[in-house]
Design a protein around this motif. Structure first.
Motif, PDB file in Angstrom:
ATOM      1  N   ARG A  78       0.799  -1.295   0.124  1.00 37.20           N
ATOM      2  CA  ARG A  78      -0.056   0.048  -0.029  1.00 37.20           C
ATOM      3  C   ARG A  78       0.809   1.200  -0.115  1.00 37.20           C
ATOM      4  O   ARG A  78       0.422   2.376  -0.530  1.00 37.20           O
ATOM      5  CB  ARG A  78      -0.816  -0.195   1.122  1.00 37.20           C
ATOM      6  N   GLN A 128       3.652   1.611  -1.235  1.00 34.95           N
ATOM      7  CA  GLN A 128       4.406   1.734  -2.538  1.00 34.95           C
ATOM      8  C   GLN A 128       3.109   2.470  -3.691  1.00 34.95           C
ATOM      9  O   GLN A 128       3.732   3.359  -4.468  1.00 34.95           O
ATOM     10  CB  GLN A 128       4.629   0.315  -3.201  1.00 34.95           C
ATOM     11  N   ALA A 129       2.036   2.066  -3.472  1.00 31.69           N
ATOM     12  CA  ALA A 129       0.779   2.303  -4.280  1.00 31.69           C
ATOM     13  C   ALA A 129       0.702   4.020  -4.048  1.00 31.69           C
ATOM     14  O   ALA A 129       0.036   4.685  -5.134  1.00 31.69           O
ATOM     15  CB  ALA A 129      -0.249   1.878  -3.977  1.00 31.69           C
ATOM     16  N   VAL A 130       1.165   4.720  -2.955  1.00 28.24           N
ATOM     17  CA  VAL A 130       0.984   6.188  -3.068  1.00 28.24           C
ATOM     18  C   VAL A 130       2.352   6.559  -3.222  1.00 28.24           C
ATOM     19  O   VAL A 130       2.433   7.983  -2.416  1.00 28.24           O
ATOM     20  CB  VAL A 130       0.215   6.778  -1.726  1.00 28.24           C
ATOM     21  N   GLY A 131       3.259   5.794  -3.628  1.00 32.20           N
ATOM     22  CA  GLY A 131       4.432   6.555  -3.897  1.00 32.20           C
ATOM     23  C   GLY A 131       5.414   6.802  -2.804  1.00 32.20           C
ATOM     24  O   GLY A 131       6.499   7.570  -2.709  1.00 32.20           O
ATOM     25  N   SER A 191      -4.666  -2.500  -7.773  1.00 31.76           N
ATOM     26  CA  SER A 191      -3.182  -2.138  -7.700  1.00 31.76           C
ATOM     27  C   SER A 191      -2.276  -3.087  -6.901  1.00 31.76           C
ATOM     28  O   SER A 191      -1.286  -2.720  -6.602  1.00 31.76           O
ATOM     29  CB  SER A 191      -3.005  -0.515  -7.178  1.00 31.76           C
ATOM     30  N   SER A 214       0.970  -4.336  -8.791  1.00 32.03           N
ATOM     31  CA  SER A 214       1.796  -3.320  -9.265  1.00 32.03           C
ATOM     32  C   SER A 214       3.137  -3.851  -9.196  1.00 32.03           C
ATOM     33  O   SER A 214       3.602  -4.358  -7.855  1.00 32.03           O
ATOM     34  CB  SER A 214       1.623  -2.186  -8.460  1.00 32.03           C
ATOM     35  N   TRP A 257      -4.277   3.780  -9.941  1.00 38.26           N
ATOM     36  CA  TRP A 257      -3.434   4.320 -10.451  1.00 38.26           C
ATOM     37  C   TRP A 257      -2.175   3.838 -10.642  1.00 38.26           C
ATOM     38  O   TRP A 257      -1.670   2.939  -9.948  1.00 38.26           O
ATOM     39  CB  TRP A 257      -2.999   5.491  -9.401  1.00 38.26           C
ATOM     40  N   GLN A 289       1.773   4.072 -10.903  1.00 33.84           N
ATOM     41  CA  GLN A 289       2.755   5.042 -10.691  1.00 33.84           C
ATOM     42  C   GLN A 289       3.813   4.910 -11.821  1.00 33.84           C
ATOM     43  O   GLN A 289       4.103   3.915 -12.324  1.00 33.84           O
ATOM     44  CB  GLN A 289       3.644   4.478  -9.303  1.00 33.84           C
ATOM     45  N   TYR A 348       6.173   1.814 -12.850  1.00 34.20           N
ATOM     46  CA  TYR A 348       5.493   0.627 -12.479  1.00 34.20           C
ATOM     47  C   TYR A 348       4.772   0.077 -13.442  1.00 34.20           C
ATOM     48  O   TYR A 348       4.270   0.820 -14.450  1.00 34.20           O
ATOM     49  CB  TYR A 348       4.906   0.961 -11.161  1.00 34.20           C
ATOM     50  N   PHE A 374       9.725  -5.768  -4.676  1.00 41.06           N
ATOM     51  CA  PHE A 374      10.295  -5.162  -3.756  1.00 41.06           C
ATOM     52  C   PHE A 374      11.787  -5.197  -3.469  1.00 41.06           C
ATOM     53  O   PHE A 374      12.411  -6.400  -3.663  1.00 41.06           O
ATOM     54  CB  PHE A 374       9.767  -5.480  -2.296  1.00 41.06           C
TER      55      PHE A 374
END
Lengths: 377, 98
Positions: free
Chosen positions: A317, A319-322, B55, B58, B75, B77, B80, B97
């Motif tokens: 999660r 990672q999904a918001v940067g 997501s 991702s 979304w 990124q 990605y 990761f």
């Protein structure tokens, strides 16, 4: 400044920011600044389901056969989920509607919050089916220390934003002395910061906080126990996955500066605080797992495995918001959960009692006269 | 998993691309999204919705090109890709990761 339910100004809403621009006037969707929110509405509507469609009669028998520590796990999770959806069924409306400026986003917020009320109603449906006195369970939500600790964390950002917006809508910007609270400074950057952090905390609520309960529900269902409950949780998980995409879009749009350049500055300033919100929630969820399993584990799940899962899902999660992933756990310790979380229209978990997609929104187009043979007026 | 138990037969002359993941290399076609092809190659990938809105799948795209036949709701990124709906269009290098 003061909120109007129908703003009389003439303006182009596609030029407004998502929040803190003009109040929305005409609910029109022919032109959209961010079409993603209209797409989320359509998706959410296509997901519509009702808890009563899921039969829980077997769950009642299963529940009575669970050991005491397993009943504790099951009921505690239900209480926690009831708390989370009580908050989510109202708070997006109360906090975000007075400040939203785009019609498609306004309607997404309402659609989103409405779907949470279905979740709340499904908890009543489950609790009514498995215990004789639901009041005992519901009353404990406001008194149980482990639950109320979490209530503070999930509501604090919402409550602060709502308070600030209330002052702003009546007084405008400035520093105001509020009896019992002291001086509160209301400025546009302060409001936007409170908004950004609230959305981050809602993202955490829907993207991380639910998942310990989800894992336990599916853990029971892997043993063919409480399968009706698992079917409901599967539908809730599908909705929550969509909701978290909604908040991810809001956060990422804000951080990109494409929506409101000032918001991009605030997003940069708030990065560390947002990171802390994710990490704090993950730690609280790990503590929750310890509380759940204090009297004993269940087959296939224990506090340690659940803790690793919380760390893993938090990394996903973040990672999904940067944000850079925080925890060392790089692999999902309970990969079987994904087969339950998948929202394909096919039966992915063969052990399921029924196929959930058969239950929702079904119509039969292939009828002929013989189907009415036993039908008398 | 239903989606992996019924692999489509690759079309004879469909372009094949290499996917580099650390030291592993697998071959994929443009016939199906990356996720199912990674799973078939025995590489576990996190997933949830499998239709582009959650997501969860991702993955970092270090180099190469993918396309989306339908724009996903999630979304994506920059840097990605969304494995459940991305079609690989060139040799690519991906990473989970760090």
């Amino acid at each position: 400044m003061s909120y109007s339910t129908f703003n009389r100004k003439h303006f182009d809403s596609t030029k407004e920011p998502m929040f803190f621009g003009e109040n929305v006037n005409v609910a029109r969707y022919d032109q959209q600044k961010h079409p993603i929110f209209e797409k989320l509405i359509e998706k959410q509507l296509s997901f519509f389901w009702r808890p009563e469609e899921v039969d829980l009669s077997t769950d009642r028998k299963d529940f009575q056969r669970l050991e005491a520590h397993e009943q504790h796990i099951f009921l505690s999770n239900l209480k926690y989920q009831t708390l989370l959806d009580s908050v989510q069924g109202r708070s997006p409306n109360v906090a975000f509607l007075p400040i939203v400026s785009l019609p498609e986003l306004e309607t997404w917020i309402e659609t989103w919050s409405f779907s949470e009320t279905i979740h709340s109603r499904s908890y009543t449906h489950i609790i009514r089916n498995i215990v004789n006195d639901p009041t005992k369970i519901f009353d404990d939500i406001v008194t149980n220390e482990e639950i109320t600790k979490r209530a503070d964390s999930v509501s604090i950002y919402y409550d602060r934003l709502i308070e600030m917006v209330n002052i702003y809508n009546t007084m405008g910007t400035g520093t105001f002395n509020i009896p019992g609270k002291g001086d509160i400074k209301i400025s546009m950057p302060a409001l936007k910061k409170a908004l950004y952090l609230t959305i981050a905390s809602v993202n955490v609520l829907e993207a991380i906080r639910f998942y310990v309960s989800f894992a336990c529900s599916f853990g029971f269902a892997e043993r063919t126990l409480m399968e009706g409950n698992a079917k409901i949780i599967k539908l809730i998980a599908r909705d929550e996955a969509l909701h978290l995409t909604g908040t991810q879009h809001m956060l990422n749009l804000m951080a990109s500066g494409k929506d409101d350049p000032e918001m991009a500055i605030i997003a940069t300033e708030c990065k560390d605080e947002m990171r802390d919100i994710f990490i704090e929630a993950a730690e609280q969820e790990k503590e929750w797992a310890n509380y759940l399993f204090k009297d004993g584990s269940m087959i296939g799940l224990n506090a340690q495995i659940l803790g690793q899962y919380v760390e893993y899902i938090t990394n996903v999660r973040m990672q999904a918001v940067g944000l850079e992933p925080h925890f060392a756990t790089k692999n999902n310790p309970i990969p079987w959960i994904n087969a339950w979380l998948v929202s394909d229209n096919v039966q992915v978990a063969p052990q399921e009692a029924e196929i959930s997609s058969y239950l929702v929104g079904q119509t039969d187009n292939s009828l002929d006269d013989s189907d009415f043979d036993d039908f008398d007026l | 998993m239903t989606s992996t138990s019924n692999p489509k037969t690759p079309i004879q002359d469909a372009p094949v691309h290499r996917v580099l993941l650390g030291k592993k290399q697998i071959l994929v076609t443009e016939n199906e999204p990356l996720l199912v092809q990674l799973e078939r190659a025995g590489i576990p990938v996190e997933y949830q919705c499998r239709e582009g809105y959650c997501s969860s799948c991702s993955i970092k795209l270090l180099r190469g090109q993918v396309i989306y036949p339908f724009e996903p709701l999630a979304w994506v990124q920059s840097g990605y890709l969304l494995a459940c709906c991305a079609i690989v269009k060139s040799d690519i290098e991906i990473a989970f990761f760090d």
